[in-house]
Scaffold this active site. Structure first.
Site, short mmCIF file in Angstrom:
data_model
loop_
_atom_site.label_atom_id
_atom_site.label_comp_id
_atom_site.label_asym_id
_atom_site.label_seq_id
_atom_site.Cartn_x
_atom_site.Cartn_y
_atom_site.Cartn_z
N ASN A 96 9.13 54.28 68.80
CA ASN A 96 7.94 54.34 68.07
C ASN A 96 7.16 54.91 68.71
O ASN A 96 5.45 54.65 67.55
CB ASN A 96 7.39 52.68 68.74
CG ASN A 96 7.96 51.23 68.23
OD1 ASN A 96 9.47 51.59 67.07
ND2 ASN A 96 9.03 49.87 68.85
N ARG A 146 4.97 41.26 57.04
CA ARG A 146 5.28 42.12 58.65
C ARG A 146 3.57 43.06 57.48
O ARG A 146 3.72 44.20 57.36
CB ARG A 146 5.63 42.99 59.05
CG ARG A 146 6.69 42.71 59.75
CD ARG A 146 7.13 44.09 61.03
NE ARG A 146 8.61 44.69 60.52
CZ ARG A 146 8.79 45.49 60.03
NH1 ARG A 146 8.84 45.64 61.72
NH2 ARG A 146 10.32 45.60 59.63
N CYS A 156 13.33 47.02 59.56
CA CYS A 156 14.36 45.77 59.28
C CYS A 156 13.56 45.09 58.45
O CYS A 156 12.03 44.54 58.74
CB CYS A 156 14.57 45.47 60.66
SG CYS A 156 15.75 47.00 61.11
N ASP A 158 10.85 43.11 70.98
CA ASP A 158 12.11 43.52 70.48
C ASP A 158 12.62 44.06 70.85
O ASP A 158 14.07 44.06 71.54
CB ASP A 158 11.81 45.51 70.51
CG ASP A 158 10.86 45.63 69.20
OD1 ASP A 158 10.85 44.94 67.96
OD2 ASP A 158 10.45 46.99 69.18
#
Length: 432
Positions: free
Chosen positions: A23, A124, A119, A307
């Site tokens: 990330n 989002r 995903c 996560d």
């Protein structure tokens, strides 16, 4: 189709080295194009998402040079700002595409990117990104599956994030570093990769203060310069191996980590009965005893990370008593439950809450990874289960875990990446 075939029932033991943070890498790789000078980035994880983003960066005209498997040099000086800076083909594959919006907007005052993929773990929206860009003076248009942003001039502004958003914080931060004047981002995300992207930009000559707190202050600069920078270790990969050690009742030393970034995971593992020993750049996880129930609620950093929710669910599904997981970030994060139930887990989902009644072990099954972190969780479940399991759709897992099966084999796991039924049978004959 590539899949993992696994024979479970063996505790993980040994040492594993964690790669760079995916990330953080995605934000840093995008930000690297903001200078015309060459930037060298070390500790880049060699995963599908970073490879796709680097292809996209090449696609807009930047020069990308691979120094070794984990080091890449990027020169944004070969980008032609007068062309249509349109990022499409590769970017639909990964959500981090939108970081090129902020990076190119900050450098050239215009960019265009396809609506992002990634995903399917829930909504989002990019409205906070748009709000931030507009506050800096940009016009945003969404049409035909593309987001276009353009400004005559970017002007520093005061921006309040209605909801804590990692992506919007990074994107607006990049757009603001070369805006005229001062920008303040309030209610900013505080994740370690926010800090890493800010440190990278500062090493290029940006003036960012407060990253890691909920107020980030940016004073615009005229230009950025080249640098050499090393990405932080991946806290989610580290947490995944920590939980895998716990679930399999193993003993694993996880190296190249920043223990501070793992505190939420460490706290929950200790709460259920694991032994966690911290070193300067490593943690050791042992699970010598029966594990116990607990409650987990996902929250923005420094809370328990969303996560790491599916991985922890596997461990709690094997712990004594009834545990509760509340998912407060993404509404589709429980898609793995049906697959885990096929392996014998007792889980029911009510809204954004999962109730897990612990079982002694799992049984082998053929399951499919619904997304990146759930895929890793199903692999952990298969490592525990009696008999053989297969995990398909591992393309999701490969998005964010470098050499996942290889690292697990290094800890004693019986796992192989295969493509055909014949290879599965060969594996079963080999391991017995």
């Amino acid at each position: 189709m590539e899949q993992y075939v696994i024979k479970g029932g063996r505790p993980l033991e040994g040492e594993v080295t964690i790669a760079g943070a995916k990330n953080a890498a995605l934000g840093i790789l995008a930000a690297a194009v903001m200078t015309d000078q060459e930037v060298t980035i070390e500790n880049v994880p060699n995963v599908r998402d970073t490879r796709v983003l680097l292809q996209a960066i090449q696609g807009i005209g930047a020069r990308v040079r691979y120094i070794d498997e984990h080091t890449v040099a990027i020169c944004g000086g070969t980008i032609n700002p007068n062309t249509d800076l349109c990022v499409d083909e590769y970017i639909r594959k990964i959500r981090a595409s939108y970081y090129l919006l902020g990076a190119l907007l900050g450098k050239y005052n215009h960019s265009q990117v396809a609506l992002p993929g990634g995903c399917d773990i829930g909504a989002r929206p990019i409205d906070l990104h748009i709000k931030g860009f507009e506050a800096l003076g940009a016009h945003v248009d969404i049409a035909n599956g593309m987001i276009s942003v353009e400004a005559d001039e970017l002007i520093g502004s005061h921006i309040y994030m209605d909801v804590i958003s990692v992506g919007a914080t990074i994107n607006v931060m990049m757009a603001a570093v070369m805006a005229n004047g001062k920008t303040t981002i309030e209610n900013a995300a505080k994740e370690p990769h926010i800090v890493d992207v800010a440190n990278f930009l500062n090493s290029m000559g940006a003036n960012i203060k407060g990253a890691g707190t909920d107020v980030i202050r940016i004073r615009g600069v005229k230009s950025l310069h080249g640098t050499t920078y090393s990405i932080i270790p991946d806290q989610i990969e580290a947490g995944t191996f920590m939980v895998a050690a716990a679930a399999t009742r193993g003993n694993v030393l996880i190296k190249n980590v920043i223990p501070k970034h793992l505190e939420a995971t460490t706290a929950k593992l200790e709460e259920i009965g694991c032994e966690v020993e911290e070193f300067d750049d490593a943690v050791r996880v042992r699970a010598p005893h029966v594990l116990h129930r607990t409650h987990v609620k996902t929250l923005p950093y420094p809370g328990y990370p969303t996560d790491m929710q599916p991985q922890m669910a596997v461990t709690l599904a094997l712990s004594n008593g009834t545990s509760i997981i509340t998912e407060s970030i993404f509404e589709n994060r429980f898609k793995y439950v049906a697959e885990l139930s096929r392996m014998g887990a007792h889980i029911r989902v009510e809204g954004n809450t999962a109730i897990l009644d612990g079982v002694e072990t799992f049984t082998g099954a053929n399951v499919a990874a619904p997304d990146l972190r759930a895929g890793a969780a199903l692999v952990i479940a298969a490592l525990v289960a009696n008999d053989f399991s297969t995990v398909c759709d591992i393309k999701y897992i490969q998005r964010g875990y470098e050499k996942f099966d290889e690292k697990l084999r290094g800890l004693g796991a019986l796992i192989e990446k295969v493509e055909t039924d014949k290879e599965i049978q060969k594996f079963k004959l080999k391991v017995g």
